[in-house]
Motif scaffolding. Structure first.
Motif, PDB file in Angstrom:
ATOM      1  N   ASP A   1      23.794   5.655  25.809  1.00 43.72           N
ATOM      2  CA  ASP A   1      23.514   5.246  23.722  1.00 43.72           C
ATOM      3  C   ASP A   1      22.522   6.376  23.851  1.00 43.72           C
ATOM      4  O   ASP A   1      21.450   7.311  24.019  1.00 43.72           O
ATOM      5  N   ILE A   2      23.619   6.623  22.366  1.00 43.77           N
ATOM      6  CA  ILE A   2      23.346   8.701  22.007  1.00 43.77           C
ATOM      7  C   ILE A   2      22.559   8.744  20.430  1.00 43.77           C
ATOM      8  O   ILE A   2      22.874   7.772  19.276  1.00 43.77           O
ATOM      9  N   ALA A   3      21.632   8.688  19.469  1.00 48.46           N
ATOM     10  CA  ALA A   3      20.750   9.407  18.608  1.00 48.46           C
ATOM     11  C   ALA A   3      20.838  10.865  18.506  1.00 48.46           C
ATOM     12  O   ALA A   3      19.907  11.324  18.777  1.00 48.46           O
ATOM     13  N   VAL A   4      21.977  11.042  17.338  1.00 48.47           N
ATOM     14  CA  VAL A   4      21.783  12.710  17.439  1.00 48.47           C
ATOM     15  C   VAL A   4      20.804  13.117  15.946  1.00 48.47           C
ATOM     16  O   VAL A   4      21.349  12.049  14.765  1.00 48.47           O
ATOM     17  N   MET A   5      19.619  13.456  16.331  1.00 49.04           N
ATOM     18  CA  MET A   5      19.008  13.564  14.707  1.00 49.04           C
ATOM     19  C   MET A   5      19.102  14.930  14.953  1.00 49.04           C
ATOM     20  O   MET A   5      19.257  16.306  14.991  1.00 49.04           O
ATOM     21  N   ARG A   6      19.155  15.094  12.764  1.00 44.16           N
ATOM     22  CA  ARG A   6      18.554  16.693  11.910  1.00 44.16           C
ATOM     23  C   ARG A   6      18.094  16.043  10.996  1.00 44.16           C
ATOM     24  O   ARG A   6      17.947  15.657  10.122  1.00 44.16           O
ATOM     25  N   ASP A   7      17.243  17.470  10.962  1.00 43.88           N
ATOM     26  CA  ASP A   7      16.228  17.202   9.793  1.00 43.88           C
ATOM     27  C   ASP A   7      15.870  16.110   9.694  1.00 43.88           C
ATOM     28  O   ASP A   7      15.432  15.860   8.170  1.00 43.88           O
ATOM     29  N   GLY A   8      15.318  15.545  10.558  1.00 45.62           N
ATOM     30  CA  GLY A   8      14.038  13.926  10.419  1.00 45.62           C
ATOM     31  C   GLY A   8      14.859  13.038  10.316  1.00 45.62           C
ATOM     32  O   GLY A   8      15.235  11.456  10.148  1.00 45.62           O
TER      33      GLY A   8
END
Length: 550
Positions: free
Chosen positions: A496-503
């Motif tokens: 599984d993946i969680a893509v983070m950007r700017d918190g």
């Protein structure tokens, strides 16, 4: 020399280390040729002699190294016969260098304008106004945004990509004919890496530079190089045009390097498995204090309302660029930094526990850091490093019992327990990372946070570590929170993946679904940068081209 001679012509170069230079042969009879305007990729695993070869060109070898033989012709002149004054005229003027880690190459006490200006001054630009004008011109040329505002910045005030652009500006300050780029993108995010590679190609076309590009990442070589030289144990084992090397490699070592990318995929997570770790609307805000009283005027929202869950036996990957909040989130979930929001470990809310209350849980929640060189104490033996947690958590264990646990943990990571009394400097990078993993395993944890554990390693070693982590997870039913910007490794390890950007998490779900059909534009840009589907290189990943087309 003939007019059609190459710009750089290395003939029979040999370099040794030791009191007489001959104890350890780091470079053994190496011959290379590089034409003006072309790029030669010098590839091989760590310790193969790539960097020593490059440093020999400008005679900047470390103490204890000695050139034992050979010739290095640059513009027809043998640099090995040049005196120090002649070498100073070449270094930084006719030959520029960009190193792997800009923070170790830039002076932390000097501002950017001064550091670039020093190079210009050494090579004849006497006027401060002219140096400032040229510095701004260079920073704009390498694409540093708000260049004029950055002149007074210190290196630590810039991001990794910005620092590398400054290093490239310094290398280009005097319009060199040859640029030596030694692992210039290894520590960078995939998107920043793609920007730096595109910048180097653009600058090469504009200045007709030759580039000697040193790397262990064959994907980058395929995108950048016209020719490739493969090194193993100090010797060049194969040379040729890039496409010929990749489509029809002749040497077994070259075939191994090409096949050594992390492969395979993690099994899907069991939706019925118990939640090991979970959080809802977690925040980590750092105050920006101003004024005499130091009151918070604003906040850096490093983690801003993140919700996720990690189940038993699952690998959840946190991906995104540097500064997106990945590592901060991992540290917060382990209660190593302050945060705001519930953190559930095996159903128990731990966010309000004191340090003393958290201590018994520490053995179940372990972390493996990015740098296997910096995370192991050089003053402790491997046995002392691995047993350190046992001494803290299980004070009743006798020395023979601790040693048996250390031996088992080392064996589980593929290391010979006989080596446990050696020190970290006696091991390779991949072996040191195995030691760090063994240290985490010794306490028999439920959860391991893996913070960029493969980014500093060769591709072949990366593949071994990925296989090791999958095997350990299967045998011990471990849960991994895997923090990485290397999407090829993520694809091989995470379910599984969680893509983070700017918190914030901008996209989350099953890995195969997100790789095949990413919804967010940011995710598609990450994948396009990681998998080389920008028209320069055929992708080998399902759904990759539609990532670009979407």
């Amino acid at each position: 020399m003939a007019s059609d001679a190459p710009l750089l012509d290395i003939r029979g170069l040999s370099v040794g280390f030791g009191p007489t230079g001959g104890e350890t042969l780091a470079v053994d009879n190496v011959s290379l040729r590089l034409e003006r305007g072309r790029t030669l990729g010098l590839v091989g695993e760590s310790g193969s002699g790539k960097s020593v070869t490059a440093l020999s060109v400008v005679r900047l070898l470390a103490p204890g190294a000695k050139i034992l033989g050979g010739k290095i012709f640059f513009h027809g002149r043998d640099l090995l016969q040049a005196n120090e004054a002649a070498l100073r005229a070449v270094r930084g003027a006719r030959i520029g260098m960009v190193f792997q880690e800009p923070m170790t190459s830039l002076n932390p006490l000097h501002r950017i304008e001064r550091q670039i200006g020093e190079i210009l001054e050494v090579h004849g630009v006497a006027s401060r106004e002219k140096r400032r004008f040229r510095t701004l011109e260079l920073l704009n040329e390498v694409g540093l945004q708000n260049a004029e505002r950055r002149l007074d910045a210190f290196p630590h005030e810039l991001s990794g990509g910005q620092r590398q652009r400054v290093m490239i500006a310094m290398a280009l300050a005097n319009n060199p004919d040859l640029l030596i780029a030694d692992e210039p993108t290894t520590a960078l995010d995939v998107t920043v890496q793609a920007q730096i590679l595109n910048l180097l190609r653009d600058l090469q076309k504009r200045h007709n530079m030759a580039i000697l590009f040193i790397t262990h990442d064959l994907g980058i070589v395929r995108r950048m190089a016209d020719e490739v030289a493969v090194m193993k144990l100090g010797r060049v084992v194969e040379t040729g045009r890039t496409e010929e090397i990749f489509t029809a490699p002749r040497h077994d070592y070259t075939k191994m390097l090409i096949a050594a990318e992390p492969s395979g995929a993690a099994p899907p997570a069991d939706p019925k498995a118990r939640e090991v770790l979970a959080t809802t609307n977690l925040k980590v805000w750092f105050p920006i204090k101003k004024g005499f009283l130091g009151r918070a005027s604003d906040y850096v929202k490093a983690v801003d309302g993140v919700s996720l869950a990690l189940r038993k036996g699952q690998t959840l990957a946190l991906v995104g660029e540097s500064g997106s909040g990945k590592t901060t989130l991992g540290l917060a979930l382990l209660r190593l930094i302050r945060s705001d929001g519930p953190i559930l470990y095996l159903g128990r809310n731990i966010d309000g526990l004191s340090s003393r209350e958290m201590r018994p849980l520490r053995k179940e929640m372990q972390i493996v850091f990015q740098d296997p060189y910096g995370s192991l104490s050089p003053r402790l033996s491997v046995a002392e490093i691995v047993e350190e947690g046992l001494l803290i958590q299980n004070r009743g264990l006798a020395a023979p019992e601790r040693r048996a646990i250390v031996a088992r943990a080392l064996a589980d990571t593929g290391l010979d327990p006989v080596t446990m009394d050696r020190y970290p400097h006696e091991f390779s990078g991949g072996q040191r990372q195995r030691i760090a993993i063994a240290r985490a395993l010794a306490l028999d944890p439920e959860l391991i946070v893996l913070d960029e554990p493969t980014s500093a390693l060769d591709r072949s070693v990366q593949a071994q570590i990925v296989d090791l982590l999958r095997d350990l997870q299967e045998r011990r039913n471990l849960s991994y929170l895997f923090i990485s910007h290397d999407l090829k490794v993520v694809k091989a390890l995470a379910s599984d993946i969680a893509v983070m950007r700017d918190g914030r998490i901008v996209e989350q779900g099953a890995a195969d679904e997100i790789f095949a059909r990413p919804r967010e534009k940011y995710t598609r840009e990450l994948f396009a940068a990681a998998f080389g589907v920008n028209g320069d290189e055929p992708s080998r990943y399902p759904g990759a081209q539609q990532i670009v087309d979407m």
